[in-house]
Scaffold this motif. Structure first.
Motif, short mmCIF file in Angstrom:
data_model
loop_
_atom_site.label_atom_id
_atom_site.label_comp_id
_atom_site.label_asym_id
_atom_site.label_seq_id
_atom_site.Cartn_x
_atom_site.Cartn_y
_atom_site.Cartn_z
N TRP A 137 0.85 -1.19 0.00
CA TRP A 137 0.00 0.00 0.00
C TRP A 137 0.88 1.23 0.00
O TRP A 137 1.90 1.26 0.68
N LYS A 138 0.48 2.26 -0.73
CA LYS A 138 1.20 3.53 -0.72
C LYS A 138 0.27 4.62 -0.20
O LYS A 138 -0.88 4.71 -0.62
N CYS A 139 0.77 5.40 0.76
CA CYS A 139 -0.03 6.53 1.26
C CYS A 139 -0.02 7.62 0.20
O CYS A 139 1.04 8.06 -0.25
N LEU A 140 -1.21 8.06 -0.20
CA LEU A 140 -1.34 9.10 -1.22
C LEU A 140 -0.88 10.46 -0.72
O LEU A 140 -0.65 11.37 -1.52
N LEU A 141 -0.75 10.60 0.59
CA LEU A 141 -0.37 11.90 1.15
C LEU A 141 1.13 12.02 1.38
O LEU A 141 1.75 12.98 0.96
N CYS A 142 1.73 11.02 2.05
CA CYS A 142 3.16 11.12 2.39
C CYS A 142 4.06 10.29 1.49
O CYS A 142 5.27 10.45 1.50
N GLY A 143 3.47 9.36 0.71
CA GLY A 143 4.24 8.56 -0.23
C GLY A 143 4.91 7.33 0.36
O GLY A 143 5.54 6.57 -0.36
N LYS A 144 4.79 7.11 1.67
CA LYS A 144 5.42 5.93 2.29
C LYS A 144 4.67 4.66 1.91
O LYS A 144 3.46 4.67 1.68
N GLU A 145 5.43 3.54 1.88
CA GLU A 145 4.84 2.24 1.56
C GLU A 145 4.71 1.39 2.81
O GLU A 145 5.57 1.42 3.69
N PHE A 146 3.62 0.64 2.87
CA PHE A 146 3.33 -0.28 3.95
C PHE A 146 2.84 -1.58 3.32
O PHE A 146 2.29 -1.57 2.22
N CYS A 147 3.01 -2.70 4.01
CA CYS A 147 2.59 -3.99 3.48
C CYS A 147 1.60 -4.66 4.44
O CYS A 147 1.59 -4.37 5.64
N SER A 148 0.80 -5.56 3.88
CA SER A 148 -0.12 -6.38 4.70
C SER A 148 -0.36 -7.68 3.96
O SER A 148 -0.10 -7.78 2.76
N PHE A 149 -0.85 -8.67 4.67
CA PHE A 149 -1.30 -9.89 4.01
C PHE A 149 -2.64 -9.61 3.35
O PHE A 149 -3.39 -8.72 3.78
N ASP A 150 -2.93 -10.37 2.30
CA ASP A 150 -4.21 -10.25 1.61
C ASP A 150 -5.34 -10.44 2.62
O ASP A 150 -5.28 -11.32 3.48
N GLY A 151 -6.34 -9.60 2.55
CA GLY A 151 -7.46 -9.66 3.49
C GLY A 151 -7.48 -8.49 4.45
O GLY A 151 -8.52 -8.15 5.01
N CYS A 165 0.98 10.03 9.78
CA CYS A 165 1.33 10.50 8.45
C CYS A 165 2.07 11.83 8.56
O CYS A 165 1.68 12.70 9.34
N SER A 166 3.15 11.97 7.79
CA SER A 166 3.93 13.21 7.84
C SER A 166 3.19 14.40 7.21
O SER A 166 3.59 15.54 7.38
N ALA A 167 2.08 14.13 6.52
CA ALA A 167 1.28 15.21 5.94
C ALA A 167 0.35 15.83 6.98
O ALA A 167 -0.43 16.74 6.66
N ARG A 168 0.46 15.38 8.23
CA ARG A 168 -0.37 15.91 9.31
C ARG A 168 -0.23 17.43 9.43
O ARG A 168 -1.19 18.13 9.70
N SER A 169 0.97 17.93 9.18
CA SER A 169 1.20 19.37 9.28
C SER A 169 0.48 20.15 8.18
O SER A 169 0.32 21.36 8.28
N GLN A 170 0.02 19.44 7.15
CA GLN A 170 -0.71 20.09 6.05
C GLN A 170 -2.22 20.01 6.25
O GLN A 170 -2.99 20.31 5.34
N GLY A 171 -2.65 19.58 7.42
CA GLY A 171 -4.08 19.53 7.72
C GLY A 171 -4.72 18.16 7.58
O GLY A 171 -5.91 18.01 7.78
N TYR A 172 -3.92 17.15 7.26
CA TYR A 172 -4.44 15.78 7.18
C TYR A 172 -4.13 15.08 8.50
O TYR A 172 -3.17 15.41 9.18
N PHE A 173 -4.93 14.10 8.86
CA PHE A 173 -4.75 13.49 10.17
C PHE A 173 -4.46 12.00 10.11
O PHE A 173 -4.48 11.32 11.12
#
Length: 196
Positions: free
Chosen positions: A116-130, A157-165
């Motif tokens: 998964w990629k965060c659309l706000l900060c660009g970082k990637e995270f992984c999970s198992f299917d489901g 998220c590092s975009a928190r300073s831009q008003g996202y939470f």
């Protein structure tokens, strides 16, 4: 404003905590000499390995640079016998990473891994299917999205300073992986959702 509205709409479309808990299949093994119990991801060919191959192919999920603890009389290898398969929660995996073995050159895990990629900060995270990482209430993401290694809440998220939470995740790729590769750098990016 349009970006904020678009992000909010995407969160609502993708959000939610599913009702059914995701389980992972692990094979149980016992050493017939020392009687210690070990686990592998379903399908890893532990019982097919020759004893002399073990030091170069069998490692711990928690640290793929380490072999499992020595057998009786400080013998480096074990005599593994499969005793069954268990369908377990991510919490059990997180709590038993020193007992779960990975096989260098083993087969693919029975569960796909999602990136998964965060659309706000660009970082990637992984999970198992489901596991769906998008949670509608941004402020509770760290309470529900936990790291497999250490069981800590997802960082803000590092975009928190831009008003996202919180993070807004978009699936960027999915596919198979073997246990040894999974125990590498991907393990540090692996998350699950409590109660999902």
């Amino acid at each position: 404003m349009k970006k904020l509205l678009g992000v909010a709409l995407l969160v609502l479309l993708l959000a939610g905590i599913a009702g059914a808990e995701v389980k992972i299949d692990l094979d149980n093994y016992q050493c017939v000499i020392c009687k210690d119990t070990f686990l592998t991801f379903k399908g890893d060919p532990l019982e097919k390995l020759k004893v002399e191959e073990q030091p170069g192919k069998v490692f711990l999920l928690s640290d793929r640079g380490k072999n499992p603890k020595n057998c009786a009389n400080n013998f480096k290898m074990h005599r593994y016998v499969k005793t069954g398969t268990r369908n377990v929660s991510m919490e059990l995996i997180a709590q038993n990473m020193d007992r779960i073995l990975v096989i260098k050159g083993g087969g693919s895990l029975s569960q796909k891994v999602l990136t998964w990629k965060c659309l706000l900060c660009g970082k990637e995270f992984c999970s198992f299917d489901g596991f769906k990482l998008n949670i509608k209430d941004w402020d509770i993401q760290p309470d529900f999205i936990k790291s497999l290694k250490g069981m800590k809440g997802i960082p803000q998220c590092s975009a928190r300073s831009q008003g996202y939470f919180g993070h807004v995740f978009k699936l960027s790729k999915e596919g198979p992986i073997n246990s040894y590769d999974f125990a590498g750098s991907m393990l540090n990016q692996m998350y699950y959702v409590k109660g999902q």
